[in-house]
Scaffold this motif. Structure first.
Motif, PDB file in Angstrom:
ATOM      1  N   LYS A 328       2.075   5.184  -4.863  1.00 56.84           N
ATOM      2  CA  LYS A 328       2.937   4.697  -6.058  1.00 56.84           C
ATOM      3  C   LYS A 328       1.794   4.086  -7.021  1.00 56.84           C
ATOM      4  O   LYS A 328       1.230   3.121  -6.970  1.00 56.84           O
ATOM      5  N   ALA A 329       2.096   4.570  -8.335  1.00 57.44           N
ATOM      6  CA  ALA A 329       1.628   4.255  -9.674  1.00 57.44           C
ATOM      7  C   ALA A 329       2.068   3.277 -10.216  1.00 57.44           C
ATOM      8  O   ALA A 329       3.256   3.161 -10.495  1.00 57.44           O
ATOM      9  N   SER A 330       1.255   1.983 -10.422  1.00 56.46           N
ATOM     10  CA  SER A 330       1.992   0.977 -11.310  1.00 56.46           C
ATOM     11  C   SER A 330       0.793   0.598 -12.385  1.00 56.46           C
ATOM     12  O   SER A 330       0.014  -0.149 -11.913  1.00 56.46           O
ATOM     13  N   GLY A 331       0.978   0.836 -13.568  1.00 59.56           N
ATOM     14  CA  GLY A 331      -0.036   0.439 -14.571  1.00 59.56           C
ATOM     15  C   GLY A 331      -1.487   1.178 -14.242  1.00 59.56           C
ATOM     16  O   GLY A 331      -1.601   2.114 -14.028  1.00 59.56           O
ATOM     17  N   LYS A 332      -2.437   0.089 -13.892  1.00 56.87           N
ATOM     18  CA  LYS A 332      -3.751   0.778 -13.662  1.00 56.87           C
ATOM     19  C   LYS A 332      -3.977   0.699 -11.884  1.00 56.87           C
ATOM     20  O   LYS A 332      -5.233   0.862 -11.543  1.00 56.87           O
ATOM     21  N   ARG A 333      -3.104   0.351 -11.446  1.00 59.87           N
ATOM     22  CA  ARG A 333      -3.125  -0.025 -10.022  1.00 59.87           C
ATOM     23  C   ARG A 333      -2.349   1.106  -9.336  1.00 59.87           C
ATOM     24  O   ARG A 333      -1.314   1.642  -9.573  1.00 59.87           O
ATOM     25  N   LEU A 334      -2.982   1.539  -8.198  1.00 58.67           N
ATOM     26  CA  LEU A 334      -2.456   2.984  -7.343  1.00 58.67           C
ATOM     27  C   LEU A 334      -2.322   2.004  -5.782  1.00 58.67           C
ATOM     28  O   LEU A 334      -3.223   1.621  -5.314  1.00 58.67           O
ATOM     29  N   THR A 335      -1.025   2.080  -5.407  1.00 56.47           N
ATOM     30  CA  THR A 335      -0.520   1.634  -4.143  1.00 56.47           C
ATOM     31  C   THR A 335      -0.448   2.471  -3.231  1.00 56.47           C
ATOM     32  O   THR A 335       0.569   3.621  -3.216  1.00 56.47           O
ATOM     33  N   PHE A 336      -1.284   2.265  -1.931  1.00 58.15           N
ATOM     34  CA  PHE A 336      -1.107   3.300  -0.787  1.00 58.15           C
ATOM     35  C   PHE A 336      -0.206   2.595   0.185  1.00 58.15           C
ATOM     36  O   PHE A 336      -0.411   1.400   0.683  1.00 58.15           O
ATOM     37  N   THR A 337       0.701   3.435   0.835  1.00 58.15           N
ATOM     38  CA  THR A 337       1.364   3.117   1.869  1.00 58.15           C
ATOM     39  C   THR A 337       0.850   3.858   3.127  1.00 58.15           C
ATOM     40  O   THR A 337       1.415   5.149   3.008  1.00 58.15           O
ATOM     41  N   ILE A 338       0.271   3.394   3.985  1.00 55.05           N
ATOM     42  CA  ILE A 338      -0.032   4.279   5.084  1.00 55.05           C
ATOM     43  C   ILE A 338       0.721   4.130   6.486  1.00 55.05           C
ATOM     44  O   ILE A 338       0.699   2.952   6.761  1.00 55.05           O
ATOM     45  N   THR A 339       1.244   5.042   6.878  1.00 47.91           N
ATOM     46  CA  THR A 339       2.111   4.764   8.188  1.00 47.91           C
ATOM     47  C   THR A 339       1.561   5.342   9.463  1.00 47.91           C
ATOM     48  O   THR A 339       1.288   6.616   9.379  1.00 47.91           O
ATOM     49  N   ALA A 340       1.063   4.616  10.292  1.00 51.05           N
ATOM     50  CA  ALA A 340       0.294   5.011  11.688  1.00 51.05           C
ATOM     51  C   ALA A 340       1.450   5.362  12.793  1.00 51.05           C
ATOM     52  O   ALA A 340       2.239   4.390  12.939  1.00 51.05           O
ATOM     53  N   PHE A 341       1.499   6.410  13.342  1.00 50.18           N
ATOM     54  CA  PHE A 341       2.464   6.610  14.485  1.00 50.18           C
ATOM     55  C   PHE A 341       2.129   5.826  15.762  1.00 50.18           C
ATOM     56  O   PHE A 341       3.024   5.248  16.460  1.00 50.18           O
ATOM     57  N   ASP A 342       0.655   5.367  15.956  1.00 49.15           N
ATOM     58  CA  ASP A 342       0.345   4.401  16.680  1.00 49.15           C
ATOM     59  C   ASP A 342      -0.766   3.275  16.451  1.00 49.15           C
ATOM     60  O   ASP A 342      -1.331   3.831  15.249  1.00 49.15           O
ATOM     61  N   ASP A 367      -7.890   0.414  -9.972  1.00 50.50           N
ATOM     62  CA  ASP A 367      -7.347  -0.696  -8.798  1.00 50.50           C
ATOM     63  C   ASP A 367      -6.839   0.124  -8.072  1.00 50.50           C
ATOM     64  O   ASP A 367      -5.869   1.071  -8.203  1.00 50.50           O
ATOM     65  N   PHE A 368      -6.909  -0.410  -6.751  1.00 50.59           N
ATOM     66  CA  PHE A 368      -5.890  -0.161  -5.774  1.00 50.59           C
ATOM     67  C   PHE A 368      -5.815  -0.962  -4.618  1.00 50.59           C
ATOM     68  O   PHE A 368      -6.287  -1.862  -4.575  1.00 50.59           O
ATOM     69  N   VAL A 369      -4.526  -0.844  -3.738  1.00 52.27           N
ATOM     70  CA  VAL A 369      -4.388  -1.624  -2.930  1.00 52.27           C
ATOM     71  C   VAL A 369      -3.653  -0.588  -1.634  1.00 52.27           C
ATOM     72  O   VAL A 369      -2.982   0.232  -2.007  1.00 52.27           O
ATOM     73  N   VAL A 370      -3.770  -1.383  -0.428  1.00 51.50           N
ATOM     74  CA  VAL A 370      -3.498  -0.328   0.933  1.00 51.50           C
ATOM     75  C   VAL A 370      -2.417  -1.316   1.468  1.00 51.50           C
ATOM     76  O   VAL A 370      -2.779  -2.300   1.875  1.00 51.50           O
ATOM     77  N   ALA A 371      -1.338  -0.694   1.781  1.00 56.26           N
ATOM     78  CA  ALA A 371      -0.191  -1.456   2.825  1.00 56.26           C
ATOM     79  C   ALA A 371      -0.284  -0.596   4.056  1.00 56.26           C
ATOM     80  O   ALA A 371       0.091   0.694   3.922  1.00 56.26           O
ATOM     81  N   TRP A 372      -0.248  -1.005   5.240  1.00 55.40           N
ATOM     82  CA  TRP A 372      -0.305  -0.435   6.662  1.00 55.40           C
ATOM     83  C   TRP A 372       1.269  -0.715   7.150  1.00 55.40           C
ATOM     84  O   TRP A 372       1.771  -1.821   6.856  1.00 55.40           O
ATOM     85  N   THR A 373       1.872   0.512   7.547  1.00 54.43           N
ATOM     86  CA  THR A 373       2.990   0.114   8.237  1.00 54.43           C
ATOM     87  C   THR A 373       3.089   0.990   9.565  1.00 54.43           C
ATOM     88  O   THR A 373       2.197   1.807   9.817  1.00 54.43           O
TER      89      THR A 373
END
Length: 373
Positions: A328-342, A367-373
């Motif tokens: 998801k892009a917001s301004g100059k930042r790209l936010t990653f949401t990575i969902t792991a099955f295990d 700029d970027f940030v990674v969120a894990w779920t």
């Protein structure tokens, strides 16, 4: 008959797809023999980023004069080498009327209304497009113009557009035969004449079409004739007569008979071990193999990887797909949401975040940030 395991087939495909990153020059990427699909925003660019070792910048494909973006296989936009376009166009001439109907996604009832053969419908449309596209012109303007030139039976009411116009798939398939390409990175979609367009091929080239089937089997084999026909959009019966059996070897894999090019048999029997992490975009060539159950056997997980609408990207780890990702892009930042099955090891997460940095660079985000779920 050679027996091939699932793990062996996946390791072979990963190597053939260049996911070990053995090639630095875009033009030398073997997968361009088949084309890089670009149906969604930056799909081809991110597929490239997953396959070359160096950093990929936003214009890596669109500014390369050796490449062109055209509607090709199944009417989907693909980047191809310009030097490959003449043979590509020949391979896209339908083999017969049944093949043309299958590629056009028409029913015989629709065709009967035109009082023409399906092949004639295709090339009548191509001639109209060639007449209209003399310079850059938006897809909507082309559609409007050719609808006026073509018989009414070629058009249908479009609920999305709120207008009657020529069939979308027919227009896409006819465009390359008109000597027309897409202007990369232009919104709305814009068409332009190929700079060196000559007279279009109008007769089928079984040899050229067979080579496309063989290339599909190289990158996505072992696979069946139905898998290969599905990639081209051809009728399964149409490819039977041109099946390049003399250049293929039959193997047994996952309970079914499948084929691989004979010159790739040794590579299939001894593939390199898949290692590393890649973030594959939606519609990446690797995940677009027709036998999706081989890639992700778990049906519940497969539904997460391939959604009917809005599929995510696939997380590839050491040859398996243990998760998905979105941005998801917001301004100059790209936010990653990575969902792991295990649960994943910390080292795998670190590699995935390094890949996220490559994706952010390719898309032009500082700029970027990674969120894990």
């Amino acid at each position: 008959m050679v027996e091939v395991s699932r793990e062996q087939a996946l390791a072979y495909r990963i190597a053939e797809h260049g996911l070990h990153r053995p090639v630095e020059d875009v033009n030398a990427l073997p997968l361009l023999d088949l084309g890089l699909q670009d149906s969604l925003r930056d799909t081809a660019l991110l597929s490239l980023a997953a396959r070359v070792p160096g950093p990929v910048t936003p214009g890596a494909l669109t500014t390369d004069p050796r490449l062109a973006l055209v509607w090709s296989h199944r009417g989907a936009p693909h980047f191809h080498r310009r030097t490959d376009l003449p043979e590509l166009a020949a391979s896209l001439v339908p083999l017969d009327d049944a093949d043309a109907l299958s590629r056009m996604l028409w029913q015989r009832k629709e065709l009967q209304q035109t009082e023409l053969s399906a092949v004639d419908v295709l090339f009548t449309t191509a001639r109209a497009i060639r007449t209209v596209v003399k310079g850059p012109i938006t897809k909507g303007a082309v559609s409007t113009a050719i609808t006026k030139l073509l018989p009414p039976s070629f058009a249908r009411w479009c609920r999305v557009c709120g207008a009657t116009h020529v069939h979308e798939q027919l227009m896409r398939l006819a465009t390359i035969h008109a000597g027309v390409r897409l202007e990369a990175d232009r919104r709305p979609a814009t068409l332009a004449p190929l700079e060196d367009r000559g007279r279009p091929a109008t007769r089928p080239s079984p040899a050229a079409t067979a080579r496309v089937l063989e290339r599909y089997l190289r990158f996505n084999g072992p696979a069946t004739p139905g898998d290969a026909a599905g990639f081209t959009g051809s009728a399964r019966a149409s490819v039977t007569g041109i099946w390049p059996a003399d250049r293929l070897t039959e193997v047994h894999m996952a309970g079914r008979r499948a084929f691989v090019p004979t010159d790739r048999l040794s590579a299939l029997e001894n593939p390199p071990t898949p290692e590393g992490v890649r973030l594959l975009p939606p519609l990446d060539p690797f995940t677009q193999g027709r036998d999706k159950a081989l890639l992700v056997p778990n049906k519940g997980r497969a539904k997460e990887v391939w959604k009917i609408l809005g599929s995510p990207g696939a997380l590839l780890v050491n040859g398996e797909i243990p998760g998905v990702w979105r941005t998801k892009a917001s301004g100059k930042r790209l936010t990653f949401t990575i969902t792991a099955f295990d649960p994943l090891h910390g080292a795998v997460r670190a590699e995935a975040e390094a890949e996220a940095a490559r994706v952010a660079t390719a898309r032009g985000f500082p700029d970027f940030v990674v969120a894990w779920t």
